[in-house]
Design a protein around this motif. Structure first.
Motif, PDB file in Angstrom:
ATOM      1  N   LEU B  75       2.209  -5.368   8.383  1.00 24.72           N
ATOM      2  CA  LEU B  75       3.255  -4.517   7.827  1.00 24.72           C
ATOM      3  C   LEU B  75       4.026  -5.326   6.791  1.00 24.72           C
ATOM      4  O   LEU B  75       4.586  -6.380   7.115  1.00 24.72           O
ATOM      5  CB  LEU B  75       4.176  -4.057   8.948  1.00 24.72           C
ATOM      6  N   ILE B  76       4.045  -4.834   5.563  1.00 26.19           N
ATOM      7  CA  ILE B  76       4.690  -5.561   4.459  1.00 26.19           C
ATOM      8  C   ILE B  76       5.900  -4.763   3.977  1.00 26.19           C
ATOM      9  O   ILE B  76       5.803  -3.551   3.739  1.00 26.19           O
ATOM     10  CB  ILE B  76       3.715  -5.741   3.277  1.00 26.19           C
ATOM     11  N   THR B  77       7.017  -5.462   3.832  1.00 17.07           N
ATOM     12  CA  THR B  77       8.186  -4.808   3.226  1.00 17.07           C
ATOM     13  C   THR B  77       8.558  -5.566   1.957  1.00 17.07           C
ATOM     14  O   THR B  77       8.410  -6.783   1.882  1.00 17.07           O
ATOM     15  CB  THR B  77       9.391  -4.820   4.191  1.00 17.07           C
ATOM     16  N   ALA B  78       9.018  -4.810   0.969  1.00 20.98           N
ATOM     17  CA  ALA B  78       9.405  -5.410  -0.310  1.00 20.98           C
ATOM     18  C   ALA B  78      10.918  -5.476  -0.397  1.00 20.98           C
ATOM     19  O   ALA B  78      11.621  -4.536  -0.006  1.00 20.98           O
ATOM     20  CB  ALA B  78       8.839  -4.583  -1.457  1.00 20.98           C
ATOM     21  N   ARG B  79      11.418  -6.604  -0.879  1.00 19.36           N
ATOM     22  CA  ARG B  79      12.862  -6.758  -1.078  1.00 19.36           C
ATOM     23  C   ARG B  79      13.117  -7.264  -2.498  1.00 19.36           C
ATOM     24  O   ARG B  79      12.339  -8.052  -3.028  1.00 19.36           O
ATOM     25  CB  ARG B  79      13.444  -7.774  -0.098  1.00 19.36           C
ATOM     26  N   GLY B  80      14.205  -6.819  -3.069  1.00 19.07           N
ATOM     27  CA  GLY B  80      14.594  -7.327  -4.385  1.00 19.07           C
ATOM     28  C   GLY B  80      13.863  -6.656  -5.529  1.00 19.07           C
ATOM     29  O   GLY B  80      13.992  -7.091  -6.678  1.00 19.07           O
ATOM     30  N   LEU B  81      13.086  -5.658  -5.242  1.00 18.21           N
ATOM     31  CA  LEU B  81      12.475  -4.855  -6.307  1.00 18.21           C
ATOM     32  C   LEU B  81      12.135  -3.477  -5.754  1.00 18.21           C
ATOM     33  O   LEU B  81      12.020  -3.299  -4.538  1.00 18.21           O
ATOM     34  CB  LEU B  81      11.242  -5.527  -6.904  1.00 18.21           C
ATOM     35  N   THR B  82      12.026  -2.525  -6.670  1.00 19.97           N
ATOM     36  CA  THR B  82      11.700  -1.170  -6.267  1.00 19.97           C
ATOM     37  C   THR B  82      10.248  -0.895  -6.635  1.00 19.97           C
ATOM     38  O   THR B  82       9.902  -0.852  -7.816  1.00 19.97           O
ATOM     39  CB  THR B  82      12.611  -0.162  -6.993  1.00 19.97           C
ATOM     40  N   ALA B  83       9.430  -0.796  -5.638  1.00 18.09           N
ATOM     41  CA  ALA B  83       8.006  -0.567  -5.892  1.00 18.09           C
ATOM     42  C   ALA B  83       7.534   0.607  -5.056  1.00 18.09           C
ATOM     43  O   ALA B  83       7.967   0.786  -3.924  1.00 18.09           O
ATOM     44  CB  ALA B  83       7.214  -1.817  -5.536  1.00 18.09           C
ATOM     45  N   GLY B  84       6.625   1.387  -5.643  1.00 19.91           N
ATOM     46  CA  GLY B  84       6.117   2.554  -4.926  1.00 19.91           C
ATOM     47  C   GLY B  84       5.005   2.197  -3.963  1.00 19.91           C
ATOM     48  O   GLY B  84       4.713   2.936  -3.025  1.00 19.91           O
ATOM     49  N   GLY B  85       4.366   1.062  -4.210  1.00 19.76           N
ATOM     50  CA  GLY B  85       3.234   0.709  -3.353  1.00 19.76           C
ATOM     51  C   GLY B  85       2.959  -0.778  -3.383  1.00 19.76           C
ATOM     52  O   GLY B  85       3.571  -1.536  -4.133  1.00 19.76           O
ATOM     53  N   ILE B  86       2.034  -1.147  -2.541  1.00 22.17           N
ATOM     54  CA  ILE B  86       1.608  -2.546  -2.440  1.00 22.17           C
ATOM     55  C   ILE B  86       0.137  -2.601  -2.851  1.00 22.17           C
ATOM     56  O   ILE B  86      -0.669  -1.782  -2.404  1.00 22.17           O
ATOM     57  CB  ILE B  86       1.735  -3.051  -0.981  1.00 22.17           C
ATOM     58  N   THR B  87      -0.196  -3.559  -3.689  1.00 21.20           N
ATOM     59  CA  THR B  87      -1.594  -3.757  -4.071  1.00 21.20           C
ATOM     60  C   THR B  87      -2.147  -4.950  -3.309  1.00 21.20           C
ATOM     61  O   THR B  87      -1.508  -6.002  -3.250  1.00 21.20           O
ATOM     62  CB  THR B  87      -1.713  -4.023  -5.584  1.00 21.20           C
ATOM     63  N   VAL B  88      -3.321  -4.755  -2.738  1.00 17.78           N
ATOM     64  CA  VAL B  88      -3.939  -5.836  -1.953  1.00 17.78           C
ATOM     65  C   VAL B  88      -5.308  -6.163  -2.543  1.00 17.78           C
ATOM     66  O   VAL B  88      -6.135  -5.284  -2.763  1.00 17.78           O
ATOM     67  CB  VAL B  88      -4.091  -5.420  -0.469  1.00 17.78           C
ATOM     68  N   TYR B  89      -5.525  -7.464  -2.786  1.00 16.19           N
ATOM     69  CA  TYR B  89      -6.811  -7.948  -3.284  1.00 16.19           C
ATOM     70  C   TYR B  89      -7.497  -8.717  -2.159  1.00 16.19           C
ATOM     71  O   TYR B  89      -6.876  -9.550  -1.506  1.00 16.19           O
ATOM     72  CB  TYR B  89      -6.615  -8.884  -4.474  1.00 16.19           C
ATOM     73  N   ALA B  90      -8.788  -8.446  -1.988  1.00 15.95           N
ATOM     74  CA  ALA B  90      -9.566  -9.159  -0.974  1.00 15.95           C
ATOM     75  C   ALA B  90     -10.614 -10.024  -1.664  1.00 15.95           C
ATOM     76  O   ALA B  90     -11.032  -9.743  -2.786  1.00 15.95           O
ATOM     77  CB  ALA B  90     -10.246  -8.170  -0.035  1.00 15.95           C
ATOM     78  N   ALA B  91     -11.047 -11.068  -0.962  1.00 15.91           N
ATOM     79  CA  ALA B  91     -12.054 -11.967  -1.531  1.00 15.91           C
ATOM     80  C   ALA B  91     -13.458 -11.531  -1.139  1.00 15.91           C
ATOM     81  O   ALA B  91     -14.439 -12.039  -1.650  1.00 15.91           O
ATOM     82  CB  ALA B  91     -11.804 -13.386  -1.056  1.00 15.91           C
ATOM     83  N   ASP B  92     -13.536 -10.593  -0.237  1.00 18.02           N
ATOM     84  CA  ASP B  92     -14.815 -10.264   0.381  1.00 18.02           C
ATOM     85  C   ASP B  92     -14.952  -8.748   0.425  1.00 18.02           C
ATOM     86  O   ASP B  92     -14.033  -8.024   0.063  1.00 18.02           O
ATOM     87  CB  ASP B  92     -14.809 -10.840   1.815  1.00 18.02           C
ATOM     88  N   GLY B  93     -16.070  -8.252   0.888  1.00 15.40           N
ATOM     89  CA  GLY B  93     -16.247  -6.825   1.108  1.00 15.40           C
ATOM     90  C   GLY B  93     -16.820  -6.115  -0.097  1.00 15.40           C
ATOM     91  O   GLY B  93     -17.105  -6.721  -1.137  1.00 15.40           O
ATOM     92  N   PRO B  94     -17.000  -4.784   0.012  1.00 13.63           N
ATOM     93  CA  PRO B  94     -17.572  -3.997  -1.086  1.00 13.63           C
ATOM     94  C   PRO B  94     -16.697  -4.087  -2.340  1.00 13.63           C
ATOM     95  O   PRO B  94     -15.466  -4.143  -2.240  1.00 13.63           O
ATOM     96  CB  PRO B  94     -17.569  -2.558  -0.544  1.00 13.63           C
ATOM     97  N   ALA B  95     -17.341  -4.076  -3.511  1.00 13.09           N
ATOM     98  CA  ALA B  95     -16.616  -4.278  -4.771  1.00 13.09           C
ATOM     99  C   ALA B  95     -15.492  -3.259  -4.938  1.00 13.09           C
ATOM    100  O   ALA B  95     -14.390  -3.606  -5.385  1.00 13.09           O
ATOM    101  CB  ALA B  95     -17.595  -4.192  -5.942  1.00 13.09           C
ATOM    102  N   GLU B  96     -15.762  -1.998  -4.543  1.00 11.95           N
ATOM    103  CA  GLU B  96     -14.760  -0.942  -4.760  1.00 11.95           C
ATOM    104  C   GLU B  96     -13.562  -1.094  -3.825  1.00 11.95           C
ATOM    105  O   GLU B  96     -12.503  -0.496  -4.060  1.00 11.95           O
ATOM    106  CB  GLU B  96     -15.390   0.453  -4.607  1.00 11.95           C
ATOM    107  N   ALA B  97     -13.722  -1.901  -2.779  1.00 10.71           N
ATOM    108  CA  ALA B  97     -12.623  -2.043  -1.803  1.00 10.71           C
ATOM    109  C   ALA B  97     -11.850  -3.337  -1.984  1.00 10.71           C
ATOM    110  O   ALA B  97     -10.936  -3.621  -1.217  1.00 10.71           O
ATOM    111  CB  ALA B  97     -13.186  -1.960  -0.387  1.00 10.71           C
ATOM    112  N   ARG B  98     -12.220  -4.107  -2.962  1.00  7.13           N
ATOM    113  CA  ARG B  98     -11.564  -5.422  -3.092  1.00  7.13           C
ATOM    114  C   ARG B  98     -10.165  -5.320  -3.682  1.00  7.13           C
ATOM    115  O   ARG B  98      -9.396  -6.264  -3.614  1.00  7.13           O
ATOM    116  CB  ARG B  98     -12.430  -6.356  -3.929  1.00  7.13           C
ATOM    117  N   LYS B  99      -9.877  -4.192  -4.339  1.00 11.89           N
ATOM    118  CA  LYS B  99      -8.504  -3.954  -4.786  1.00 11.89           C
ATOM    119  C   LYS B  99      -8.090  -2.586  -4.258  1.00 11.89           C
ATOM    120  O   LYS B  99      -8.728  -1.574  -4.563  1.00 11.89           O
ATOM    121  CB  LYS B  99      -8.426  -3.981  -6.315  1.00 11.89           C
ATOM    122  N   ARG B 100      -7.037  -2.573  -3.449  1.00  8.30           N
ATOM    123  CA  ARG B 100      -6.610  -1.295  -2.868  1.00  8.30           C
ATOM    124  C   ARG B 100      -5.099  -1.155  -2.939  1.00  8.30           C
ATOM    125  O   ARG B 100      -4.362  -2.138  -2.996  1.00  8.30           O
ATOM    126  CB  ARG B 100      -7.052  -1.223  -1.399  1.00  8.30           C
TER     127      ARG B 100
END
Lengths: 354, 306
Positions: B75-100
């Motif tokens: 569970l990630i919370t953001a402080r000090g900025l207003t963001a609509g979402g969190i972007t997560v990059y993975a080093a592994d897994g299917p190419a289409e799922a490495r940035k979500r």
């Protein structure tokens, strides 16, 4: 060319041990920072996870972890038994066995960094004229008396205590007790210039006690190893762990029944683990649980093809009289070599006085 | 002998191949010690003390905590900025799922590993953008399952101004007091020389470093760690973590870019250890072994006399 560079089995093993010592202590330099973590968590040799420069780590780390955090806790919760208990441990064991399959117990005799260090301490001892002490009648007692210790360490420190900790019976400080008493943790981290593992934790009584045990062991190993060959290997739980699977690896020591074996016991003299069975027994019994597949018994067998190192049906190295003669001219079976000049000089007046 | 040498080479190459094949295995969750790898509150990279504590910085932060009974979520919370979402990059897994992308709700964003059984480091960021300012908060999260190392993931540019740990702490390790660590600052994928990088810790330290010609800034973690309050009979937790944030800013084309990277660090282990005691027990072991040397020489001497 190859035979000039590697005239003896010992030379081949020395070069392999040197390369493996580098990999298991400083390997991240070669394989990269992150890959080093992932090469394996199931190496059948004491490559320590506390060493931040190494290139792989030892099977005993995840084993204790799985027993403590997965099995113990899952038994408490009594749920998801298959996924939380069996699979993680099975994965560790399968990964371990995949590695182990290639060279079997030779991981002890050819790869383990602590074994290599102990051998080098022993070589220093020989050069300084310390006589070899042996587990045999008339010296330190029969070797069979010390053999159960490694099983006690394996079962108690790698399985039982982590399990009891996972069950909440023993304190959290006993979650990885073998790592806490392992002298390889101290030796390999010191080799990277890190004294952190030599220092004892002073805010936790259990950790202090276990750490003190490791320090006593490393101290004992460094001095005792000058006279006693491979002192820690004799109680190492990884030797016990590897010996559980030793019949499943194609790599093995072979000594079929031969009329030409004269029971001269030179092979036992050469064995750094003082295994009497290599001379007194044949067949499966000759390949003892304590064997590290170092090959010294093969080198020092004066009969042709009585003892062999084999991988499956392939004979990698067999004993021969000619090889024995050349080998024994350089080094006696128990490792005795010509002492350093100043050691010989120091010994002369004493002899003269006598 | 030739057979043995050839077989040895073969065995070692097999072991090496196998080693690389095992590249993704054997990664228990992060911790400072092998058996400390169990999920523990605040014990994860990107974590730290429980939320609700005093604000220690005005810089943008991403604060994370593990999700109970799910090793593949956080569970990630953001402080000090207003963001609509969190972007997560993975080093592994299917190419289409490495940035979500994961939406932020009242609780924060529940992020997940690229696959349930694929873990290791994931790069996490949130972004706030206006015509004048691009503000990015970033951190890394270690999922306690095996997964590819983050080398390629970190090398891939993700936004304009970036702070890239070089490297992230290895498994069983963390940033620690009094240690030097390197961070790369890059802009549009290029190393940025002479760029100021400021560090703030939750214990009040403020320090700054400037990047060299290769865009690398070397920071020494301040020796300022304070253990959380403990109850009667409780001992210090050597795994307790504090937070820090690195910040860098750049103006370009009338637009200001502000990027932060926050993570956790631990106390200098020497604080709770004694090298003196360690050496004393080592010497005790040496003394205990000396009879092995002395008695044998005597026996050898007796044999010589005989």
């Amino acid at each position: 060319m190859l035979e000039t560079l590697f005239p003896t089995l010992s030379r081949v093993r020395f070069v392999v041990q040197l390369a493996m010592l580098f990999l298991t202590v400083y390997g991240s330099v070669v394989v990269g920072t992150y890959a080093a973590d992932k090469i394996t968590g199931a190496l059948p040799a004491l490559s320590c996870a506390y060493d931040q420069a190494n290139g792989a780590y030892c099977v005993l780390v995840p084993t204790q972890h799985q027993v403590h955090h997965r099995i113990g806790m899952a038994m408490v919760q009594a749920q998801q038994l298959t996924t939380q208990m069996v699979l993680p441990l099975l994965m560790v064991l399968l990964t371990f066995f995949a590695f182990f399959f290639v060279i079997g117990k030779a991981f002890c005799g050819w790869v383990c960094p602590l074994g290599t260090l102990q051998e080098w301490v022993g070589k220093i001892g020989r050069r300084f004229g310390f006589g070899v002490r042996r587990f045999e009648k008339g010296d330190l007692g029969e070797v069979k008396r010390i053999r159960p210790v490694k099983w006690v360490v394996l079962l108690g420190f790698v399985f039982l205590l982590p399990l009891l900790t996972g069950l909440g019976v023993t304190p959290h400080s006993l979650g990885n007790p073998y790592c806490d008493i392992c002298p390889s943790r101290i030796a390999t981290t010191l080799l990277t210039g890190n004294t952190e593992e030599l220092a004892l934790r002073i805010n936790d009584g259990w950790k202090f006690g276990l750490g003190a045990t490791a320090n006593v062991l490393i101290g004992f190993m460094l001095v005792g190893g000058l006279a006693l060959r491979l002192p820690f290997c004799r109680i190492c739980p990884l030797l016990a762990f590897n010996s559980v699977f030793q019949r499943l690896s194609p790599m093995r020591l072979s000594k079929p029944t031969r009329a030409s074996c004269g029971s001269c016991h030179i092979c036992t003299d050469a064995c750094p683990m003082d295994i009497p069975e290599i001379s007194s027994a044949e067949g499966r019994k000759a390949y003892n649980e304590d064997c590290t597949l170092c090959g010294r018994c093969v080198e020092y067998c004066p009969q042709d093809k009585v003892i062999e190192l084999k991988w499956g049906p392939l004979a990698l190295f067999g004993s021969s009289r000619a090889y024995y003669k050349a080998k024994v001219a350089r080094e006696l079976p128990d490792g005795t070599v010509k002492p350093l000049k100043f050691v010989r000089n120091a010994a002369k007046p004493a002899t003269a006085d006598a | 002998m030739r057979t043995l040498i050839v077989m040895t080479s073969f065995a070692l190459s097999c072991a090496a191949d196998l080693a690389l094949a095992q590249h993704n295995h054997g990664a228990p969750a992060a911790g400072t010690r092998p058996a400390d790898a169990a999920p523990a509150p605040g014990g994860r990279p990107g974590g730290g003390r429980p939320s609700g504590m005093r604000e220690w910085t005005r810089q943008p932060l991403l604060l994370g905590r593990p999700v109970k009974d799910d090793r593949a979520a956080a569970l990630i919370t953001a402080r000090g900025l207003t963001a609509g979402g969190i972007t997560v990059y993975a080093a592994d897994g299917p190419a289409e799922a490495r940035k979500r992308e994961f939406a932020i709700d009242a609780e924060g964003a529940r992020i997940e590993a690229v696959a349930p059984k694929t873990g290791n480091y994931h790069w996490v960021l949130a972004r706030e953008e206006s015509p004048e300012l691009v503000k990015v908060a970033s951190t890394a999260w270690y999922f306690g399952n095996p997964g590819d190392g983050p080398t390629d993931m970190l090398a891939t540019p993700k936004h304009e101004l970036e702070i890239v740990p070089s490297p992230l702490p290895r498994e069983h390790r963390s940033y620690r007091e009094a240690e030097k660590w390197k961070f790369l600052v890059r802009y549009h994928g290029q190393a940025l020389a002479g760029q100021a990088l400021a560090m703030e810790t939750e214990f009040g330290s403020r320090t700054q470093a400037v990047t060299d010609a290769n865009g690398i800034a070397t920071l020494v973690f301040p020796r300022d760690f304070k253990q959380p309050p403990k109850g009667d009979g409780e001992s210090e937790d050597p795994r307790a973590r504090g937070r820090f944030v690195l910040v860098t800013e750049k103006e370009d084309g009338g637009k200001r870019y502000l990027t932060a990277f926050n993570y956790s660090y631990t106390q200098d282990p020497e604080r709770s250890r004694s090298l003196g005691w360690g050496a004393a027990f080592g010497i005790l072991g040496m003394v205990a072994a000396t009879p092995l040397l002395r008695r044998r020489q005597q026996a050898q001497g007796d044999k010589d006399h005989a």
